[in-house]
Design an enzyme around this catalytic site. Structure first.
Site, PDB file in Angstrom:
ATOM      1  CD  GLU A  75      -1.205  -2.555   2.316  1.00  0.00           C
ATOM      2  OE1 GLU A  75      -1.941  -3.272   1.884  1.00  0.00           O
ATOM      3  OE2 GLU A  75       0.188  -2.479   2.302  1.00  0.00           O
TER       4      GLU A  75
ATOM      5  CE1 TYR B 234       6.912 -10.084   3.676  1.00  0.00           C
ATOM      6  CE2 TYR B 234       7.226 -12.635   3.402  1.00  0.00           C
ATOM      7  CZ  TYR B 234       6.939 -10.848   2.704  1.00  0.00           C
ATOM      8  OH  TYR B 234       6.731 -11.622   1.382  1.00  0.00           O
TER       9      TYR B 234
ATOM     10  CG  ASN C 223      -0.614  -7.997  -3.411  1.00  0.00           C
ATOM     11  OD1 ASN C 223       0.094  -8.436  -3.459  1.00  0.00           O
ATOM     12  ND2 ASN C 223      -0.612  -6.111  -3.118  1.00  0.00           N
TER      13      ASN C 223
ATOM     14  N   GLY D  49       0.437 -11.118 -16.576  1.00  0.00           N
ATOM     15  CA  GLY D  49       2.107 -10.847 -16.434  1.00  0.00           C
ATOM     16  C   GLY D  49       2.596 -10.971 -17.385  1.00  0.00           C
ATOM     17  CB  ALA D  50       5.834 -11.542 -19.525  1.00  0.00           C
TER      18      ALA D  50
ATOM     19  N   GLY E 277       7.397  -4.919  -7.162  1.00  0.00           N
ATOM     20  CA  GLY E 277       6.868  -3.744  -7.006  1.00  0.00           C
ATOM     21  C   GLY E 277       5.875  -3.424  -8.508  1.00  0.00           C
TER      22      GLY E 277
ATOM     23  N   GLY F 287       3.512  -5.431  -9.489  1.00  0.00           N
ATOM     24  CA  GLY F 287       2.191  -5.062  -9.278  1.00  0.00           C
ATOM     25  C   GLY F 287       1.685  -3.936  -8.462  1.00  0.00           C
ATOM     26  CG  ASP F 288       3.039  -3.134  -5.201  1.00  0.00           C
ATOM     27  OD1 ASP F 288       1.769  -3.725  -4.295  1.00  0.00           O
ATOM     28  OD2 ASP F 288       4.008  -3.447  -4.065  1.00  0.00           O
TER      29      ASP F 288
END
Length: 344
Positions: free
Chosen positions: A47, A117, A178, A234-235, A261, A263-264
């Site tokens: 976000e 993470y 996501n 995708g591509a 990054g 998709g964002d």
């Protein structure tokens, strides 16, 4: 669909983006995390990435979240605020840390990609229906959310359910599915994410994360409620379902540096064009251009193309659009070209 809202209210912004941002550590070279000798510090968060790209593209944007009362929280607030994003409604938590993560340099979709993470019990995971301030969250023409927030904790999931509940007077709700399987444990993630998406007005979902559905049409059949559904392929490109219309736009060829990054950035480009009231085809092309900017840099965030140049590219005929090939540095070149045009 063009978002409407209380545009004359003094506190209204174009977009409010709510969700966790973390400090990310980017490897100095390819290879396993165990073998990488050093890392460069950056920021990452679906976000906040959207917020930064939109602010860099000239929109008024607010990021709402929680971070720790620590140095990493300082870094996030200062860096995201440096893009021109309103960070006044980011709360500092003295009892919980700011999340961090490490990743390898490879494509996220590849088998060799690793992400470590360190976000369990993070400050952002304490968000709930009573925190943050509802007025700050809803004071936008668009409220942008993602499924990542729902995976952080039970209270975050409650908050997401509240924000995606259809009710009069709410802003246009944008939801990026996501789906990150590593963040979900005992919860039926596909069911939760589909239910949240059904409450949104505008939904982004990648074909590769769409619960095993075979094509874009099947995704639309599973999500008939959103007024606008964007299926990213995708591509190959992306397909938009808007009411009874279906629009596909191929993606330009891109010399990929890092597949993170994108998709964002695509969501930010599509939202930017939506805020400007552009037709669906142009919205998709703006999304592709923003994604191409992210794909041609090593980190999550890239300099967006100058609006004037992006508008010229999206106006290309189909044949010229199909010949586009974008590589590292292309957005800086468009920025310089725009500055030269504006200089008397």
């Amino acid at each position: 669909m063009t978002p409407t809202g209380p545009c004359n209210a003094p506190d209204v912004v174009d977009v409010v983006a709510l969700g966790e941002s973390m400090v990310t550590f980017l490897p100095s070279r390819p290879g396993r995390l165990a073998d990488v000798p050093s890392f460069a510090r950056g920021i990452g968060g679906a976000e906040s990435n959207v917020a930064c790209v939109l602010a860099a593209a000239g929109h008024s944007v607010r990021w709402v979240s929680r971070v720790g009362d620590d140095a990493f929280g300082d870094h996030l607030v200062e860096t995201i605020g440096g893009y021109g994003v309103d960070v006044a409604h980011v709360r500092r938590d003295p009892g919980r840390p700011t999340g961090i993560y490490f990743r390898t340099a490879g494509d996220r979709a590849g088998d060799a990609h690793e992400v470590a993470y360190y976000r369990t019990g993070s400050a952002a995971s304490a968000m709930s229906v009573t925190d943050p301030d509802p007025a700050a969250v809803r004071a936008g023409r668009v409220l942008h959310l993602s499924g990542i927030t729902a995976a952080l904790s039970g209270t975050c999931l409650d908050l997401m359910r509240e924000l995606t509940t259809r009710r009069p007077g709410r802003p246009l709700v944008s939801f990026d599915v996501n789906h990150r399987p590593g963040l979900w444990r005992d919860t039926d993630a596909p069911t939760v994410l589909r239910d949240l998406a059904r409450g949104a007005d505008l939904v982004f979902v990648g074909q590769d994360e769409a619960w095993g559905l075979p094509n874009a049409e099947a995704v639309r059949a599973a999500l008939p409620e959103p007024e606008v559904l964007v299926v990213k392929q995708g591509a190959a490109g992306a397909t938009v379902f808007h009411d009874s219309e279906v629009t596909f736009v191929p993606a330009p060829r891109v010399d990929v540096v890092a597949a993170v990054g994108a998709g964002d950035a695509f969501a930010a480009g599509f939202l930017s064009a939506t805020l400007r009231g552009l037709p669906v085809r142009e919205r998709l092309r703006h999304g592709h251009l923003m994604a191409a900017a992210a794909l041609t840099v090593p980190g999550d965030l890239a300099t967006p193309p100058a609006r004037e140049h992006a508008d010229r590219l999206i106006a290309l005929d189909d044949a010229a659009w199909g010949r586009l090939r974008l590589g590292p540095g292309w957005t800086e070149e468009t920025q310089r070209a725009a500055e030269e045009v504006r200089t008397p």
